[in-house]
Scaffold this motif. Sequence first.
Motif, PDB file in Angstrom:
ATOM      1  N   GLU A   1     -16.322 -18.733 -56.209  1.00  0.00           N
ATOM      2  CA  GLU A   1     -15.490 -19.869 -55.830  1.00  0.00           C
ATOM      3  C   GLU A   1     -14.074 -19.733 -56.391  1.00  0.00           C
ATOM      4  O   GLU A   1     -13.091 -20.039 -55.691  1.00  0.00           O
ATOM      5  CB  GLU A   1     -16.137 -21.163 -56.313  1.00  0.00           C
ATOM      6  CG  GLU A   1     -17.391 -21.535 -55.524  1.00  0.00           C
ATOM      7  CD  GLU A   1     -17.977 -22.872 -55.958  1.00  0.00           C
ATOM      8  OE1 GLU A   1     -17.681 -23.302 -57.094  1.00  0.00           O
ATOM      9  OE2 GLU A   1     -18.710 -23.475 -55.176  1.00  0.00           O
ATOM     10  N   ASP A   2     -13.957 -19.274 -57.616  1.00  0.00           N
ATOM     11  CA  ASP A   2     -12.636 -19.081 -58.208  1.00  0.00           C
ATOM     12  C   ASP A   2     -11.821 -18.060 -57.410  1.00  0.00           C
ATOM     13  O   ASP A   2     -10.628 -18.267 -57.136  1.00  0.00           O
ATOM     14  CB  ASP A   2     -12.767 -18.609 -59.664  1.00  0.00           C
ATOM     15  CG  ASP A   2     -13.307 -19.690 -60.586  1.00  0.00           C
ATOM     16  OD1 ASP A   2     -13.277 -20.874 -60.190  1.00  0.00           O
ATOM     17  OD2 ASP A   2     -13.790 -19.339 -61.692  1.00  0.00           O
ATOM     18  N   ALA A   3     -12.481 -16.947 -57.030  1.00  0.00           N
ATOM     19  CA  ALA A   3     -11.789 -15.902 -56.264  1.00  0.00           C
ATOM     20  C   ALA A   3     -11.369 -16.422 -54.889  1.00  0.00           C
ATOM     21  O   ALA A   3     -10.264 -16.118 -54.402  1.00  0.00           O
ATOM     22  CB  ALA A   3     -12.688 -14.675 -56.117  1.00  0.00           C
ATOM     23  N   LEU A   4     -12.234 -17.209 -54.256  1.00  0.00           N
ATOM     24  CA  LEU A   4     -11.896 -17.763 -52.937  1.00  0.00           C
ATOM     25  C   LEU A   4     -10.749 -18.766 -53.027  1.00  0.00           C
ATOM     26  O   LEU A   4      -9.904 -18.837 -52.125  1.00  0.00           O
ATOM     27  CB  LEU A   4     -13.137 -18.413 -52.316  1.00  0.00           C
ATOM     28  CG  LEU A   4     -14.177 -17.459 -51.722  1.00  0.00           C
ATOM     29  CD1 LEU A   4     -15.441 -18.216 -51.336  1.00  0.00           C
ATOM     30  CD2 LEU A   4     -13.616 -16.731 -50.500  1.00  0.00           C
ATOM     31  N   GLU A   5     -10.725 -19.535 -54.090  1.00  0.00           N
ATOM     32  CA  GLU A   5      -9.617 -20.478 -54.283  1.00  0.00           C
ATOM     33  C   GLU A   5      -8.304 -19.711 -54.423  1.00  0.00           C
ATOM     34  O   GLU A   5      -7.273 -20.096 -53.844  1.00  0.00           O
ATOM     35  CB  GLU A   5      -9.868 -21.340 -55.515  1.00  0.00           C
ATOM     36  CG  GLU A   5     -10.981 -22.377 -55.360  1.00  0.00           C
ATOM     37  CD  GLU A   5     -10.590 -23.528 -54.465  1.00  0.00           C
ATOM     38  OE1 GLU A   5      -9.439 -23.547 -53.973  1.00  0.00           O
ATOM     39  OE2 GLU A   5     -11.446 -24.414 -54.247  1.00  0.00           O
ATOM     40  N   GLN A   6      -8.332 -18.618 -55.183  1.00  0.00           N
ATOM     41  CA  GLN A   6      -7.127 -17.791 -55.317  1.00  0.00           C
ATOM     42  C   GLN A   6      -6.743 -17.186 -53.972  1.00  0.00           C
ATOM     43  O   GLN A   6      -5.563 -17.120 -53.610  1.00  0.00           O
ATOM     44  CB  GLN A   6      -7.361 -16.679 -56.339  1.00  0.00           C
ATOM     45  CG  GLN A   6      -7.581 -17.160 -57.763  1.00  0.00           C
ATOM     46  CD  GLN A   6      -7.860 -16.002 -58.710  1.00  0.00           C
ATOM     47  OE1 GLN A   6      -7.111 -15.029 -58.768  1.00  0.00           O
ATOM     48  NE2 GLN A   6      -8.971 -16.093 -59.446  1.00  0.00           N
ATOM     49  N   PHE A   7      -7.746 -16.747 -53.206  1.00  0.00           N
ATOM     50  CA  PHE A   7      -7.510 -16.155 -51.884  1.00  0.00           C
ATOM     51  C   PHE A   7      -6.838 -17.183 -50.977  1.00  0.00           C
ATOM     52  O   PHE A   7      -5.880 -16.871 -50.260  1.00  0.00           O
ATOM     53  CB  PHE A   7      -8.844 -15.695 -51.295  1.00  0.00           C
ATOM     54  CG  PHE A   7      -8.724 -14.727 -50.157  1.00  0.00           C
ATOM     55  CD1 PHE A   7      -8.921 -13.370 -50.354  1.00  0.00           C
ATOM     56  CD2 PHE A   7      -8.420 -15.162 -48.872  1.00  0.00           C
ATOM     57  CE1 PHE A   7      -8.810 -12.466 -49.307  1.00  0.00           C
ATOM     58  CE2 PHE A   7      -8.308 -14.279 -47.816  1.00  0.00           C
ATOM     59  CZ  PHE A   7      -8.504 -12.917 -48.033  1.00  0.00           C
ATOM     60  N   LYS A   8      -7.330 -18.417 -51.026  1.00  0.00           N
ATOM     61  CA  LYS A   8      -6.772 -19.463 -50.170  1.00  0.00           C
ATOM     62  C   LYS A   8      -5.331 -19.782 -50.552  1.00  0.00           C
ATOM     63  O   LYS A   8      -4.464 -19.979 -49.687  1.00  0.00           O
ATOM     64  CB  LYS A   8      -7.631 -20.724 -50.260  1.00  0.00           C
ATOM     65  CG  LYS A   8      -7.208 -21.821 -49.289  1.00  0.00           C
ATOM     66  CD  LYS A   8      -8.172 -23.000 -49.313  1.00  0.00           C
ATOM     67  CE  LYS A   8      -7.758 -24.052 -48.295  1.00  0.00           C
ATOM     68  NZ  LYS A   8      -8.694 -25.204 -48.291  1.00  0.00           N
ATOM     69  N   THR A   9      -5.055 -19.811 -51.854  1.00  0.00           N
ATOM     70  CA  THR A   9      -3.696 -20.061 -52.315  1.00  0.00           C
ATOM     71  C   THR A   9      -2.735 -19.000 -51.781  1.00  0.00           C
ATOM     72  O   THR A   9      -1.636 -19.309 -51.292  1.00  0.00           O
ATOM     73  CB  THR A   9      -3.658 -20.083 -53.852  1.00  0.00           C
ATOM     74  OG1 THR A   9      -4.524 -21.117 -54.331  1.00  0.00           O
ATOM     75  CG2 THR A   9      -2.243 -20.335 -54.350  1.00  0.00           C
ATOM     76  N   LYS A  10      -3.153 -17.741 -51.861  1.00  0.00           N
ATOM     77  CA  LYS A  10      -2.320 -16.638 -51.366  1.00  0.00           C
ATOM     78  C   LYS A  10      -2.154 -16.723 -49.845  1.00  0.00           C
ATOM     79  O   LYS A  10      -1.077 -16.435 -49.304  1.00  0.00           O
ATOM     80  CB  LYS A  10      -2.937 -15.299 -51.744  1.00  0.00           C
ATOM     81  CG  LYS A  10      -3.056 -15.046 -53.254  1.00  0.00           C
ATOM     82  CD  LYS A  10      -1.707 -14.914 -53.912  1.00  0.00           C
ATOM     83  CE  LYS A  10      -1.860 -14.619 -55.397  1.00  0.00           C
ATOM     84  NZ  LYS A  10      -0.539 -14.590 -56.086  1.00  0.00           N
ATOM     85  N   LEU A  11      -3.221 -17.118 -49.158  1.00  0.00           N
ATOM     86  CA  LEU A  11      -3.171 -17.203 -47.695  1.00  0.00           C
ATOM     87  C   LEU A  11      -2.211 -18.308 -47.261  1.00  0.00           C
ATOM     88  O   LEU A  11      -1.432 -18.138 -46.309  1.00  0.00           O
ATOM     89  CB  LEU A  11      -4.574 -17.464 -47.151  1.00  0.00           C
ATOM     90  CG  LEU A  11      -4.805 -17.232 -45.652  1.00  0.00           C
ATOM     91  CD1 LEU A  11      -4.505 -15.783 -45.285  1.00  0.00           C
ATOM     92  CD2 LEU A  11      -6.252 -17.560 -45.290  1.00  0.00           C
ATOM     93  N   ILE A  12      -2.248 -19.438 -47.934  1.00  0.00           N
ATOM     94  CA  ILE A  12      -1.323 -20.522 -47.626  1.00  0.00           C
ATOM     95  C   ILE A  12       0.111 -20.090 -47.920  1.00  0.00           C
ATOM     96  O   ILE A  12       1.046 -20.401 -47.161  1.00  0.00           O
ATOM     97  CB  ILE A  12      -1.695 -21.793 -48.429  1.00  0.00           C
ATOM     98  CG1 ILE A  12      -3.042 -22.335 -47.955  1.00  0.00           C
ATOM     99  CG2 ILE A  12      -0.615 -22.852 -48.301  1.00  0.00           C
ATOM    100  CD1 ILE A  12      -3.578 -23.485 -48.778  1.00  0.00           C
ATOM    101  N   GLN A  13       0.267 -19.360 -49.010  1.00  0.00           N
ATOM    102  CA  GLN A  13       1.595 -18.835 -49.353  1.00  0.00           C
ATOM    103  C   GLN A  13       2.108 -17.914 -48.249  1.00  0.00           C
ATOM    104  O   GLN A  13       3.302 -17.934 -47.910  1.00  0.00           O
ATOM    105  CB  GLN A  13       1.524 -18.089 -50.679  1.00  0.00           C
ATOM    106  CG  GLN A  13       2.868 -17.581 -51.195  1.00  0.00           C
ATOM    107  CD  GLN A  13       2.730 -16.876 -52.536  1.00  0.00           C
ATOM    108  OE1 GLN A  13       1.708 -16.991 -53.223  1.00  0.00           O
ATOM    109  NE2 GLN A  13       3.761 -16.131 -52.916  1.00  0.00           N
ATOM    110  N   ALA A  14       1.201 -17.128 -47.659  1.00  0.00           N
ATOM    111  CA  ALA A  14       1.598 -16.200 -46.595  1.00  0.00           C
ATOM    112  C   ALA A  14       1.961 -16.920 -45.304  1.00  0.00           C
ATOM    113  O   ALA A  14       2.628 -16.344 -44.441  1.00  0.00           O
ATOM    114  CB  ALA A  14       0.465 -15.206 -46.329  1.00  0.00           C
ATOM    115  N   SER A  15       1.510 -18.162 -45.149  1.00  0.00           N
ATOM    116  CA  SER A  15       1.759 -18.888 -43.903  1.00  0.00           C
ATOM    117  C   SER A  15       3.187 -19.392 -43.792  1.00  0.00           C
ATOM    118  O   SER A  15       3.590 -19.897 -42.742  1.00  0.00           O
ATOM    119  CB  SER A  15       0.795 -20.074 -43.784  1.00  0.00           C
ATOM    120  OG  SER A  15       1.058 -21.035 -44.800  1.00  0.00           O
ATOM    121  N   SER A  16       3.953 -19.251 -44.845  1.00  0.00           N
ATOM    122  CA  SER A  16       5.348 -19.677 -44.806  1.00  0.00           C
ATOM    123  C   SER A  16       6.173 -18.722 -43.954  1.00  0.00           C
ATOM    124  O   SER A  16       6.097 -17.502 -44.107  1.00  0.00           O
ATOM    125  CB  SER A  16       5.914 -19.733 -46.227  1.00  0.00           C
ATOM    126  OG  SER A  16       7.305 -19.974 -46.202  1.00  0.00           O
TER     127      SER A  16
END
Length: 886
Positions: A84-99
Amino acid sequence: MRITNSLFYTNSSFEQQKAMKNLYDINRQMSTGLKIQNSYENSGIFVDTMRLNYEIATLEQTKETSSKAQTFANNTDSTMNQFEDALEQFKTKLIQASSASNSTTSLGALADELEALKTHMLNIGNTSINGQFLFSGSALLTKPLNTDGTYNGNDENLKAVVGSGVELSYNIDGQSLFFGRDNDYNRAVSTNVKMYNQSKLNPNVMTEKDGNLSSEKVYLTKDDIIRDLVGDTNEIAADDPKAVFYLSGRRSDGTTFSTPIAIDTSSKVSDLLESIGIAYGNSSENSVVTVSMNDYGQIEVKDLKPGNQLLEMNLFGAIDRKALVGQTGDALQVMNSDNLLTKANVDIIAFNKSDFATSASSPDLVMRTTPTSIAGSFALNFPIKDAATSNITTTTSLQNLFPSDVDHLDFGATSFSISGKTVQDLMTAIESEYGLGAGGATLLDGQIITNNSTIIIIPMNASNTLAQGDELPDAMNYARRGFEKDGNELSSNISQVIKSSNNYATALTKLVDVAGVDSLNGKQLVFDFTDKNGIQRTGTLNLDISDTTFSIDLDGNGIATSDPTNPAFNPLFPNETFSIYNGTGGLTKADEMTYQQLMDVISMATSSSLPKLGVSAQAAIDIQTAINESTDGNPLTDGVAATASAKLGVSTKTAEYIQQVIDFGIAEVRAAAIPDPVAEAKAKASKDEALINANREEYNFHLNIAKNNVNVSLDYKGRINILDKNTSETKIDFTMYDKSATDFTGISSTALSFMANDSVAISNPSIDFFKDLNSMIEAVRTGNFRMDSDSDNPRNIGIQNSIDRLSHILDHVTKVHTTIGTYSNALRNASDRATYLSLNVQTVRTSVIGVDDAEAYLQLNQLSLSYQAMLSSISKINSMSLLNYM
C-alpha cells in the motif's frame, strides 16, 4: 462352628493382604496424584480420561497450528502494508506526471521512478519467510512472480484446522491479489480516435468560399451536429445525405449484435450517443449503459451493472458524398459491410484504431449486378481501390482499378486477364460472353451498364482463387485480426468471458456459454492462417447440431470438400473435411463443443497435422467395393485393390479398424444370405462400431502429433495462446473470426470474437496488477495524457485514465489487506479459545482422575489404624493358649 487354626490363619492372611493392598493403593494415589494407573482398575475413569486427554491434545494442536498460521498471516499483513505504501507513492508520482507543465525530460525521470517502484513491488510480491513464499497460494516453494509480472503460483488458500471440521484461511494467494475482480466496479470502454469539429477544422470548405477563416483544432462535443463529425465537401448543409454508423459489439447480458445507425447530418452528436445506448438495450424506462463523449471527442460506454465484464464495442462511420439529400446511398451496406470498399464515393470515419496486424482483407470482391435508374438496365460496380468513379473512362487501365492481388476476372466461361487491359476491353469481353452485341455494355458514371441481370464477375488472383483485395481499413476491421506474434508465440486480445458468471473461460468451458447467441448451430468460424511450414491455408469450423466439422481448403481452389460427387472435388486432396470428436469418441454437437476442442482444431490446423476422415466418402466406396467383391463368388474380384485404396493415407491403427469394417461387412452379407438374422445384426453392429473407431482413431492420432508441435491454451484471462514448440521464430500467422463479421442485417452477428479492434477498456472489474502498472509507466514516458490513436501504442489508456485505474488497484489491495487482517483476528481468537478450553478440560480431567489429597490422607489414616488394629487382634489371638479358656 469349630474354628481351626488353619481357618484362622487363612482369614487372617487374607485380611492382612487386603489391608496392605488398600494401603499400597492409597499411597500410590498420593504419590502419583492419579486415581488409577491401569484401565482395568476403573474402566469408567479410564474412558473419560482418555477422551479428555484427546480433547486436550487437540486443543494444544489447535493452539500450535493457529499460532503458526497467525504468524504467517501477520507477516503477510506487514507485507501488504509495504504494498500500500508503494502504491501510494506510485499514485503521487502519476498525479505529478499528469501536469501539462512537465517536459519530456521530467516525464522520463518520473517514468524511471515509477519503474523503480514497480520493481520494488515485484520484490515485495516475492517475499518469503523461512523459505516459504507468502503469495504463491499453496505452492509455498514456488517463486510467485517473474520479472515481467507473470504469475507462477496458484489460487489456493492455505487453511489451518482449528476445530473438528473447522478450518480458517491464513494466506492471500497471488491470483486474487494480482488478478482479482471487484464486483463493485463497472466496465467502461472508449474509442481511441480523437474527434475534431470538422466545421472548425475545415472552415474554408464547410462554412464559406472566400477562405478568410482560420482552421482550429477544437474537439467534438455532444452538442455539435453530425455534420461537424463527418465533414462535408461544400458549405451547403442542406444538400447532405445521411451518415451511417456501423455499431457492433456485446451487450451487458452477453448477447452480441451488429446494427447500422442512419442519422441526418443536422442531428446532434448526442442523438448518435442516444442511438448507441438504445442499441445496447437502453429504453425510456431503463438504462443498462451510459454513453457519453469525453473532452477529446472520444465516445465512452459504461456498463451500469457492477462486476460485469462482457461489454464490447466497435464503431465506424460511412457517408456517401454523392447520395441524394437525406438518403444513405452506398453508405448503407447491411448485407456485407465490406462492400463499402467497392464504393469510391463513400468516405469512412474512424473511431477505433489499433496496432494489430490486419491479416484480413476484403474477402468478397465480387462485382454484382444491381438495378439502375434506367428501366430494364443493370449496373456492375467495380471493386476499385483508390479511384473516383467520375474519373473512370473506357480507356482506364483495369490494373489501376482493382486491388493489387487481382490477376484475372472470371465470368461465365471466360477467364479475362486484366494485364494491359482497359475498361473497354472488359466491356467487349462481356458483350462476347453473354451475346449482348456491340454496344450491349456501356459506361455510365463509373459503372458498366447492361440489360443482363445474371452477370457476376469474380476477381481472381494468380493462384486462381478468390482475390482478397487490399487490407481492410483499420477502422472497419473489428474481428478479423491476426493474433499478436512474439517470437514463437501468438496470442489473442479478447478474453473469453462466461456470460452467466463473468468468470474467464477455461479449457472445459463450452463455446456457447461465452457466445453472444443462444445456440451456435449453423455458425461458422473462419480460419485464415499460415501453418508452421509457411503454407497459407483457409479453413472453416462448421458448428452443427449433430456433427461439427472442420473443412480446410488444401488445394487452394476456394472450396473445401471431401465429397467425390462435388464438382470441386480434387482427387489429389480428397480429404478436406473431418468431424470433431468429444472425450467419449462421439461426434460433437455445436452447443457441446468446448474451448479445448477448439484449441485442438487450431493445433492440428497450424501444425499441418490434419486427420483424414478415417472412412472418407471415397474410402466408404472402396470399403463397399471390397465387401461386394469378396462376396460375389467371382474369383477374379477379390477386393484386395479396393481394400488397399480404403486404407490409403491413414494411420496403422486406423487401417486396422478399416479392415475390421470390411471383415464384419463380409460377415454381414454372408449371414444375410443364409439367412441368419441374429448373426447378421451382430455383424452389422460390429461393423458400425469399427467404423466409429476408425474415424476416432485417425482424429486422435493426428491430434497427438499436433500437440507435440503446436500447443494451444487459454491464459489466466481467458485469451487463446498458440505456441510453436519447434522454433524460436514461428512462421505461423493466425486469424479466427465469425463468418458473420460483416453482416449488419440485424439477423446475424459476431457470436464469438478472439482478436479485435474493439474499443479500449478504460475501466474493468478485473485488474492485471503489473501489466496495468507497465501501461501507466508507458503513458508517462510517452506523455500520453489521454488515449491517442496516433501514438506508438494507440490502445494505451493514457495518464488520466491510469490515475482512475490505479485508484482501483489501490482499493483492491486495501480490500485484500482487510481480508488478511480478518484472517489474523480469527486465528488469534481461535488460539485464545483453544487456550481457555484447554484449561477447562484439564480441570475436568483432574476432577475425573486426579486425587483429593486431604481425602486421601484421611483415608490413609483410617486404613493405617484399621491395619494396626487388625494386627493387634491377630497378635493377641495368636498368643492365646488352652490355658486362657480353662
